[in-house]
Design an enzyme around this catalytic site. Structure first.
Site, PDB file in Angstrom:
ATOM      1  N   ASP A   1       0.944  -1.158   0.119  1.00 25.98           N
ATOM      2  CA  ASP A   1      -0.014  -0.101   0.103  1.00 25.98           C
ATOM      3  C   ASP A   1       0.726   1.249   0.091  1.00 25.98           C
ATOM      4  O   ASP A   1       1.774   1.669   1.074  1.00 25.98           O
ATOM      5  CB  ASP A   1      -0.714  -0.074   1.358  1.00 25.98           C
ATOM      6  CG  ASP A   1      -1.797   1.133   1.254  1.00 25.98           C
ATOM      7  OD1 ASP A   1      -1.969   1.974   0.310  1.00 25.98           O
ATOM      8  OD2 ASP A   1      -2.731   1.121   2.390  1.00 25.98           O
TER       9      ASP A   1
ATOM     10  N   ASP B   1      -4.049   6.925  -4.025  1.00 22.98           N
ATOM     11  CA  ASP B   1      -3.761   6.025  -2.815  1.00 22.98           C
ATOM     12  C   ASP B   1      -4.396   4.552  -3.422  1.00 22.98           C
ATOM     13  O   ASP B   1      -5.306   4.629  -3.988  1.00 22.98           O
ATOM     14  CB  ASP B   1      -4.747   6.501  -1.856  1.00 22.98           C
ATOM     15  CG  ASP B   1      -4.612   5.473  -0.773  1.00 22.98           C
ATOM     16  OD1 ASP B   1      -3.669   4.606  -0.876  1.00 22.98           O
ATOM     17  OD2 ASP B   1      -5.255   5.763   0.437  1.00 22.98           O
TER      18      ASP B   1
ATOM     19  N   HIS C   1     -12.017   5.897   2.391  1.00 23.35           N
ATOM     20  CA  HIS C   1     -11.974   7.393   2.472  1.00 23.35           C
ATOM     21  C   HIS C   1     -11.928   8.418   1.537  1.00 23.35           C
ATOM     22  O   HIS C   1     -11.832   8.057   0.309  1.00 23.35           O
ATOM     23  CB  HIS C   1     -10.567   7.633   3.732  1.00 23.35           C
ATOM     24  CG  HIS C   1      -9.382   7.138   2.913  1.00 23.35           C
ATOM     25  ND1 HIS C   1      -8.624   8.107   2.208  1.00 23.35           N
ATOM     26  CD2 HIS C   1      -8.843   5.918   2.961  1.00 23.35           C
ATOM     27  CE1 HIS C   1      -7.596   7.299   1.659  1.00 23.35           C
ATOM     28  NE2 HIS C   1      -7.467   6.172   2.245  1.00 23.35           N
TER      29      HIS C   1
ATOM     30  N   HIS D   1      -6.607  11.334   4.505  1.00 26.35           N
ATOM     31  CA  HIS D   1      -7.745  11.089   4.963  1.00 26.35           C
ATOM     32  C   HIS D   1      -8.594  12.359   4.963  1.00 26.35           C
ATOM     33  O   HIS D   1      -7.913  13.031   6.002  1.00 26.35           O
ATOM     34  CB  HIS D   1      -7.674  10.492   6.364  1.00 26.35           C
ATOM     35  CG  HIS D   1      -7.410   8.700   6.040  1.00 26.35           C
ATOM     36  ND1 HIS D   1      -8.001   7.902   6.752  1.00 26.35           N
ATOM     37  CD2 HIS D   1      -6.545   8.180   5.326  1.00 26.35           C
ATOM     38  CE1 HIS D   1      -7.612   6.705   6.310  1.00 26.35           C
ATOM     39  NE2 HIS D   1      -6.735   6.809   5.518  1.00 26.35           N
TER      40      HIS D   1
ATOM     41  N   GLU E   1     -11.297   1.085  -0.669  1.00 29.15           N
ATOM     42  CA  GLU E   1     -10.216   0.473   0.034  1.00 29.15           C
ATOM     43  C   GLU E   1     -10.774  -0.622   0.544  1.00 29.15           C
ATOM     44  O   GLU E   1     -11.655  -0.629   1.733  1.00 29.15           O
ATOM     45  CB  GLU E   1      -9.431   1.075   0.843  1.00 29.15           C
ATOM     46  CG  GLU E   1      -8.232   0.538   1.748  1.00 29.15           C
ATOM     47  CD  GLU E   1      -7.565   1.464   2.503  1.00 29.15           C
ATOM     48  OE1 GLU E   1      -6.479   1.326   2.827  1.00 29.15           O
ATOM     49  OE2 GLU E   1      -7.964   2.723   2.652  1.00 29.15           O
TER      50      GLU E   1
ATOM     51  N   GLU F   1      -7.150  -1.737  -3.523  1.00 28.79           N
ATOM     52  CA  GLU F   1      -7.484  -0.124  -3.371  1.00 28.79           C
ATOM     53  C   GLU F   1      -7.325   0.610  -4.614  1.00 28.79           C
ATOM     54  O   GLU F   1      -6.228   0.332  -5.271  1.00 28.79           O
ATOM     55  CB  GLU F   1      -6.762   0.386  -2.314  1.00 28.79           C
ATOM     56  CG  GLU F   1      -7.143   1.783  -1.776  1.00 28.79           C
ATOM     57  CD  GLU F   1      -6.424   2.541  -0.879  1.00 28.79           C
ATOM     58  OE1 GLU F   1      -6.726   3.636  -0.343  1.00 28.79           O
ATOM     59  OE2 GLU F   1      -5.431   1.880  -0.389  1.00 28.79           O
TER      60      GLU F   1
END
Length: 410
Positions: free
Chosen positions: A181, A192, A261, A269, A294, A391
């Site tokens: 990640d 992300d 998020h 976030h 995610e 994700e």
């Protein structure tokens, strides 16, 4: 692995791809004999890998996967609404920054999959990825472009927030399940994106279950969609799967206290949590948001908590207490280093080591204690269980949604 070593490997990989293209075009290429003059002439000159602009000299980066919105009649009309299309085009500079970050992510994860092998230390694994990101970004100004957050390489029942600190001797094993990640940012636009990397094919059905659940969440998300409905879509797909490991059948469970998020500039976030189970949250997504879908699947209890291990992930608080009193001058110095190099982008202790900071743990603890910095410890499911993660980052354009981090791998 050093930055020089990463750059050398990138050049080697690029050369191998060039040779493959030569074989494809010529039909077959004989290996020239040593000292053969004709063979020497046929050799292609090595192409320098200088960064992402080598491949995109006009600095226009590829779009992600487009998906139409579904649901309300208004959403169905969005893709043909010329006014909305025009308004979206006005944000092209921002979209291009996201697309640049996404293209770097795709290239780095391809490079990582080729070079990460069992027997490497987890520090070597992370530095292989992080130094490749820095090479592609072409700048030493970490607030201009670079890592969007530390490279997480959580293993097996550790689901999130593990990256090795300096001196960590953990070695990657053939039977490990590693969640890879990492984020890339360009001008604060953070992509992300995560995948799960394994060497043993016995885990393939498990990974496929989590990947399908992630895609279900992506399909479900959109403007005016309730968060609980996204969670319900993920949960339905994830928990329809069972996997067999070592002769035991395991139900695949969503890790219910880990979430997707929204993403804000320089903030990974942004304050909105996107569930991966039905939770009754009727908050709706809005036009213009950037979100991360995610998902985490587990063969354990489907719940994580902190059960030990060193903290490695930290982040400056975007909304710090108004009168935080810092007593130690060393803590004040460390805060200046954080402001100058990371701002509100998450960092880890290895990044402080890399900047030449030392003997900073007491100062870092004080910044955490007064609320200026938050710490994010590693999170574990039941001992002996396995967890997997996938994700993607999605841009909620006014006309359609763009899965900007989508690649041909997942």
């Amino acid at each position: 692995m050093s930055e020089q070593a990463v750059e050398k490997k990138l050049k080697q990989l690029d050369l191998e791809e060039n040779k493959a293209e030569e074989v494809k075009e010529a039909g077959a290429v004989a290996n020239p004999k040593e000292g053969d003059a004709d063979g020497e002439k046929k050799k292609k000159k090595k192409k320098e890998v200088k960064g992402i602009s080598t491949f995109y000299p006009e600095k226009i980066y590829p779009e992600g996967e487009w998906q139409d919105y579904t649901g309300s009649e208004e959403n169905l009309k969005r893709s043909t609404d010329e006014e909305k299309r025009y308004n979206d085009l006005k944000e092209n500079n921002k979209w291009n920054d996201f697309r640049k970050a996404a293209e770097i992510h795709r290239r780095v994860r391809k490079y990582a999959r080729k070079h990460i092998q069992p027997g490497m230390t987890m520090i070597e694994v992370c530095e292989t990825i992080e130094n490749a990101v820095r090479t592609f970004c072409e700048t030493k100004q970490s607030l201009k472009a670079g890592m969007g957050f530390p490279c997480g390489v959580s293993l097996n029942n550790c689901a999130a927030h593990y990256t090795p600190n300096g001196g960590d001797k953990t070695v990657l094993d053939y039977n490990d399940v590693m969640k890879c990640d990492f984020g890339v940012h360009v001008n604060g636009c953070i992509v992300d994106c995560a995948f799960t990397h394994t060497f043993n094919p016995r885990y393939d059905p498990f990974l496929e279950a989590v990947k399908e659940a992630t895609n279900a969440g992506i399909s479900a998300c959109g403007i005016d969609v309730r968060l609980t409905d996204i969670g319900e879509a993920v949960e339905e797909v994830m928990e329809s799967h069972e996997v067999e490991l070592d002769g035991i059948t395991h139900a695949v469970k969503c890790i219910r206290n880990l979430n997707g998020h929204n993403i804000l500039p320089y903030r990974i976030h942004g304050g909105i949590s996107i569930p991966i189970v039905k939770n009754g949250d009727n908050t709706k997504l809005e036009e213009g948001q950037t979100i991360a879908i995610e998902t985490f699947g587990s063969t354990g209890k489907g719940y994580v908590d902190y059960t030990g291990g060193e903290v490695s992930h930290y982040m400056k608080n975007a909304n710090p207490p108004p009168r935080a009193a810092i007593r130690l001058s060393r803590a004040k110095h460390l805060l200046r280093t954080i402001d100058r190099n990371f701002g509100t982008i998450p960092f880890c202790r290895r990044y402080l080591d890399r900047l030449g900071e030392d003997k900073y743990l007491l100062a870092l603890r004080q910044l955490v204690k007064v609320g200026l910095v938050t710490e994010h410890p590693p999170l574990f499911d039941a001992k002996g269980s396995y967890s997997a993660q996938f994700e993607h980052t999605i841009l909620l354009h006014s006309t359609r949604k763009e899965v900007v981090s989508r690649g041909d791998d997942y």
